[in-house]
Design a protein around this motif. Structure first.
Motif, PDB file in Angstrom:
ATOM      1  N   ALA A 220      14.713 -11.752  36.520  1.00  0.00           N
ATOM      2  CA  ALA A 220      13.376 -11.397  35.406  1.00  0.00           C
ATOM      3  C   ALA A 220      12.012 -11.619  36.167  1.00  0.00           C
ATOM      4  O   ALA A 220      11.764 -10.732  35.669  1.00  0.00           O
ATOM      5  CB  ALA A 220      13.082 -12.854  34.167  1.00  0.00           C
ATOM      6  N   LYS A 221      11.803 -12.392  37.180  1.00  0.00           N
ATOM      7  CA  LYS A 221      10.344 -12.027  37.029  1.00  0.00           C
ATOM      8  C   LYS A 221      10.638 -10.580  38.069  1.00  0.00           C
ATOM      9  O   LYS A 221       9.454 -10.585  38.448  1.00  0.00           O
ATOM     10  CB  LYS A 221       9.629 -12.888  37.942  1.00  0.00           C
ATOM     11  N   ALA A 222      11.473 -10.566  39.025  1.00  0.00           N
ATOM     12  CA  ALA A 222      11.613  -8.991  39.319  1.00  0.00           C
ATOM     13  C   ALA A 222      11.360  -8.179  38.603  1.00  0.00           C
ATOM     14  O   ALA A 222      10.797  -6.901  38.734  1.00  0.00           O
ATOM     15  CB  ALA A 222      12.768  -8.919  40.528  1.00  0.00           C
ATOM     16  N   VAL A 223      12.118  -8.231  37.237  1.00  0.00           N
ATOM     17  CA  VAL A 223      12.262  -6.929  36.313  1.00  0.00           C
ATOM     18  C   VAL A 223      10.623  -7.032  35.857  1.00  0.00           C
ATOM     19  O   VAL A 223      10.451  -5.933  35.843  1.00  0.00           O
ATOM     20  CB  VAL A 223      12.772  -7.565  35.347  1.00  0.00           C
ATOM     21  N   GLN A 224      10.074  -7.686  35.352  1.00  0.00           N
ATOM     22  CA  GLN A 224       9.070  -8.151  35.172  1.00  0.00           C
ATOM     23  C   GLN A 224       7.635  -6.719  35.455  1.00  0.00           C
ATOM     24  O   GLN A 224       7.557  -5.753  35.578  1.00  0.00           O
ATOM     25  CB  GLN A 224       8.239  -9.129  34.112  1.00  0.00           C
ATOM     26  N   GLN A 225       8.119  -7.387  37.167  1.00  0.00           N
ATOM     27  CA  GLN A 225       7.080  -6.308  38.215  1.00  0.00           C
ATOM     28  C   GLN A 225       7.378  -5.131  38.804  1.00  0.00           C
ATOM     29  O   GLN A 225       6.547  -4.593  37.951  1.00  0.00           O
ATOM     30  CB  GLN A 225       7.230  -7.294  39.550  1.00  0.00           C
ATOM     31  N   ARG A 226       8.204  -4.601  38.361  1.00  0.00           N
ATOM     32  CA  ARG A 226       8.970  -3.382  38.268  1.00  0.00           C
ATOM     33  C   ARG A 226       8.459  -2.661  36.704  1.00  0.00           C
ATOM     34  O   ARG A 226       8.092  -1.967  37.076  1.00  0.00           O
ATOM     35  CB  ARG A 226      10.361  -3.247  38.129  1.00  0.00           C
ATOM     36  N   LEU A 227       8.430  -3.362  35.924  1.00  0.00           N
ATOM     37  CA  LEU A 227       8.048  -3.020  34.901  1.00  0.00           C
ATOM     38  C   LEU A 227       6.750  -3.144  34.524  1.00  0.00           C
ATOM     39  O   LEU A 227       6.094  -1.421  33.975  1.00  0.00           O
ATOM     40  CB  LEU A 227       8.423  -3.393  33.891  1.00  0.00           C
ATOM     41  N   ALA A 228       5.746  -3.774  35.322  1.00  0.00           N
ATOM     42  CA  ALA A 228       4.487  -3.202  35.283  1.00  0.00           C
ATOM     43  C   ALA A 228       3.599  -1.827  36.624  1.00  0.00           C
ATOM     44  O   ALA A 228       3.062  -1.603  36.324  1.00  0.00           O
ATOM     45  CB  ALA A 228       4.006  -4.451  36.393  1.00  0.00           C
TER      46      ALA A 228
ATOM     47  N   GLU B  57      13.824   3.967  26.702  1.00  0.00           N
ATOM     48  CA  GLU B  57      13.448   3.893  27.684  1.00  0.00           C
ATOM     49  C   GLU B  57      13.232   2.227  29.201  1.00  0.00           C
ATOM     50  O   GLU B  57      13.582   2.396  29.716  1.00  0.00           O
ATOM     51  CB  GLU B  57      11.887   4.159  27.772  1.00  0.00           C
ATOM     52  N   LEU B  58      12.095   1.666  27.781  1.00  0.00           N
ATOM     53  CA  LEU B  58      12.910   0.346  28.624  1.00  0.00           C
ATOM     54  C   LEU B  58      13.719  -0.713  28.645  1.00  0.00           C
ATOM     55  O   LEU B  58      14.558  -0.978  30.068  1.00  0.00           O
ATOM     56  CB  LEU B  58      12.145  -0.447  27.652  1.00  0.00           C
ATOM     57  N   THR B  59      14.854  -0.032  28.367  1.00  0.00           N
ATOM     58  CA  THR B  59      16.681  -0.559  28.485  1.00  0.00           C
ATOM     59  C   THR B  59      16.882  -0.172  29.311  1.00  0.00           C
ATOM     60  O   THR B  59      17.308  -0.716  30.511  1.00  0.00           O
ATOM     61  CB  THR B  59      17.091   0.323  27.085  1.00  0.00           C
ATOM     62  N   ALA B  60      16.990   1.087  30.166  1.00  0.00           N
ATOM     63  CA  ALA B  60      16.861   1.971  31.457  1.00  0.00           C
ATOM     64  C   ALA B  60      16.779   1.291  32.077  1.00  0.00           C
ATOM     65  O   ALA B  60      17.095   1.384  33.269  1.00  0.00           O
ATOM     66  CB  ALA B  60      16.509   3.651  30.774  1.00  0.00           C
ATOM     67  N   LEU B  61      15.481   1.104  32.221  1.00  0.00           N
ATOM     68  CA  LEU B  61      14.736   0.445  33.319  1.00  0.00           C
ATOM     69  C   LEU B  61      15.153  -0.924  33.585  1.00  0.00           C
ATOM     70  O   LEU B  61      15.506  -1.288  34.736  1.00  0.00           O
ATOM     71  CB  LEU B  61      13.169   0.409  33.239  1.00  0.00           C
ATOM     72  N   ILE B  62      15.464  -1.639  32.603  1.00  0.00           N
ATOM     73  CA  ILE B  62      15.490  -3.135  32.311  1.00  0.00           C
ATOM     74  C   ILE B  62      17.187  -3.433  33.705  1.00  0.00           C
ATOM     75  O   ILE B  62      17.091  -3.917  34.484  1.00  0.00           O
ATOM     76  CB  ILE B  62      15.495  -4.146  31.340  1.00  0.00           C
ATOM     77  N   ARG B  63      18.008  -2.466  32.915  1.00  0.00           N
ATOM     78  CA  ARG B  63      19.635  -1.884  33.764  1.00  0.00           C
ATOM     79  C   ARG B  63      19.147  -1.124  34.869  1.00  0.00           C
ATOM     80  O   ARG B  63      20.826  -1.478  35.361  1.00  0.00           O
ATOM     81  CB  ARG B  63      20.008  -1.645  32.617  1.00  0.00           C
ATOM     82  N   ALA B  64      18.550  -0.792  35.955  1.00  0.00           N
ATOM     83  CA  ALA B  64      18.506  -0.510  36.103  1.00  0.00           C
ATOM     84  C   ALA B  64      18.669  -0.980  37.799  1.00  0.00           C
ATOM     85  O   ALA B  64      18.079  -2.063  37.899  1.00  0.00           O
ATOM     86  CB  ALA B  64      17.262   0.921  36.909  1.00  0.00           C
TER      87      ALA B  64
END
Length: 451
Positions: free
Chosen positions: A381-389, A444-451
């Motif tokens: 989860a932390k890696a995904v949050q960092q990617r979104l930031a 958009e966020l769904t695609a980024l989280i699942r990337a």
């Protein structure tokens, strides 16, 4: 075996993790750790709950602690009686909305303050599993005594006090108790209210003939929704097993997102408490902040979770706090959560405004549409949050870190936070009146989280 001790409660499967021997030792450990003179004990309608409550009580009594039994009840009744009686703690045996083969304990400390791993559960867990005999009184005269709290009159009086002095409309209300503990309370307050109740799965039943009392399950939503439409009701209320949460439906049978209930109840509370502080969780915020500030109140964000809310409610002397997960906290209820007070405040607000739940809901959805909580299974989860930031850094959003990651833009915002108990990332998105933008950003966020 995984320990049944969690961050804010105790829960596990029967009989592997939770059984009478465990309950007895838990009672002994609680008495020893708190040096308790008196503890309130209640239980829900589950098959094993009365026996577990009896074993828990026996452990307390054998340790020289008095037991104040409430019997079969809702969790909020234990909160109420713990605060009112001055007891050192309150223990509720309940599995709430968990599967049939689960059970556990919810706990509050003196004054109905939140019990957490830091201030209670870690120490009690160590005592329960320690390889030593627990101390017991060696003199019969020093044993604890049972002092029953079966009279519900004071609790019912508190509920009715929430609507006292307010002109209530004669509404038709579907009550879906899910064969949990809420039905008897509805029966007690019904003669004092101008409502016609349509009762579905109303009687507490330990066999759970209609399934687990979890109003969020699709089949439960459909059952409550259908009843509202079939009976032409003004609204519907659904409860989980121990009724510390309630969920509402409008007269179309539409499920009301918990986020919008926070704003409705906040508005109701500010009518009686002008300028008061209102707490809300950080997942979805704009609707609540807008309503609170328009009504002259002060809106403050609080980290998600009942322990954080109960603590901050006290620190801020907030009149009300609401989470979108359907936990609603009240200053005049020992700063604890109550499913009964929540729906009573909603119908009071409907009566005061002369509008329907659907009208209020549509107005707020139009102003601040939201995605509702969307869950994603992720390994980190932390890696995904960092990617979104990093993905949105160039747009210079306001960054919120109170609970998970929140990024705020001019016309939309989102929050992502990791589940405390599952490998899930929970996403919430909202906009300022733009449904098309909401859909675009969710995609958009769904695609980024699942990337």
């Amino acid at each position: 075996m995984n320990s049944p001790f969690k961050a804010y409660d105790v829960r596990g499967q029967i009989p592997a993790a939770i059984n009478a021997a465990f309950a007895y030792r838990f009672g002994q450990a609680t008495a020893e750790f708190l040096k308790a003179d008196a503890v309130v004990v209640g239980h829900d309608m589950r098959m094993d709950s009365p026996a577990l409550a009896a074993a828990l009580s026996q452990g307390l009594l054998d340790s020289g602690c008095d037991v104040l039994p409430v019997g079969q009840c809702g969790t909020e009744e234990v909160y109420f009686h713990t605060a009112r009686s001055g007891a050192d703690a309150g223990l509720m045996v309940t599995a709430s909305h968990n599967p049939p083969d689960y059970n556990g304990f919810k706990m509050v400390l003196k004054g109905a303050a939140a019990a957490t791993r830091d201030n209670a559960f870690a120490a009690i867990e160590e005592m329960v599993y320690a390889d030593r005999a627990m101390p017991a009184v060696d003199d019969y005269a020093r044993r604890g005594v049972v002092r029953p709290l079966q009279d519900r009159a004071s609790y019912v009086e508190r509920l009715l006090g929430e609507v006292s002095g307010h002109a209530l409309k004669p509404l038709k209300i579907v009550c879906h108790a899910g064969n949990g503990c809420a039905g008897p309370i509805i029966d007690l307050i019904e003669p004092h209210l101008p409502f016609t109740f349509i009762k579905v799965d109303h009687e507490p039943d330990p066999t759970l003939p209609n399934g687990v009392p979890n109003p969020l399950l699709p089949e439960k939503r459909e059952r409550a929704s259908r009843a509202v439409v079939e009976h032409g009701a003004d609204l519907g209320i659904a409860f989980d097993g121990d009724f510390d949460r309630c969920f509402l439906y409008d007269h179309h049978g539409r499920f009301v997102e918990g986020y919008y209930l926070v704003g409705m109840i906040a508005q109701r509370m500010l009518r009686d408490h002008p300028g008061a502080t209102i707490l809300h969780d950080p997942r979805l915020t704009w609707n609540t902040i807008d309503i609170v500030e328009r009504a002259g109140g002060v809106a403050k964000a609080c980290r998600t979770g009942h322990a954080f809310f109960k603590q901050m409610m006290r620190e801020e002397d907030a009149v009300y706090g609401g989470e979108m997960s359907a936990h609603h906290y009240f200053r005049d209820f020992a700063y604890c959560d109550s499913g009964m007070l929540a729906w009573l405040d909603v119908v009071t607000e409907l009566s005061a405004t002369g509008t329907s739940l659907a009208e209020l809901l549509e107005e707020r959805i139009a102003a601040f549409p939201c995605s509702g909580e969307i869950n994603f299974t992720v390994s980190d989860a932390k890696a995904v949050q960092q990617r979104l930031a990093e993905r949105y850094a160039a747009q210079d959003p306001q960054v919120e870190t109170l609970d998970g990651l929140g990024l705020v833009f001019d016309d939309w915002r989102f929050n992502v936070r990791a589940s405390n108990t599952e490998p899930l990332l929970r996403l919430n998105v909202e906009t300022r009146g733009d449904q098309a933008l909401l859909k675009a950003k969710v995609d958009e966020l769904t695609a980024l989280i699942r990337a």
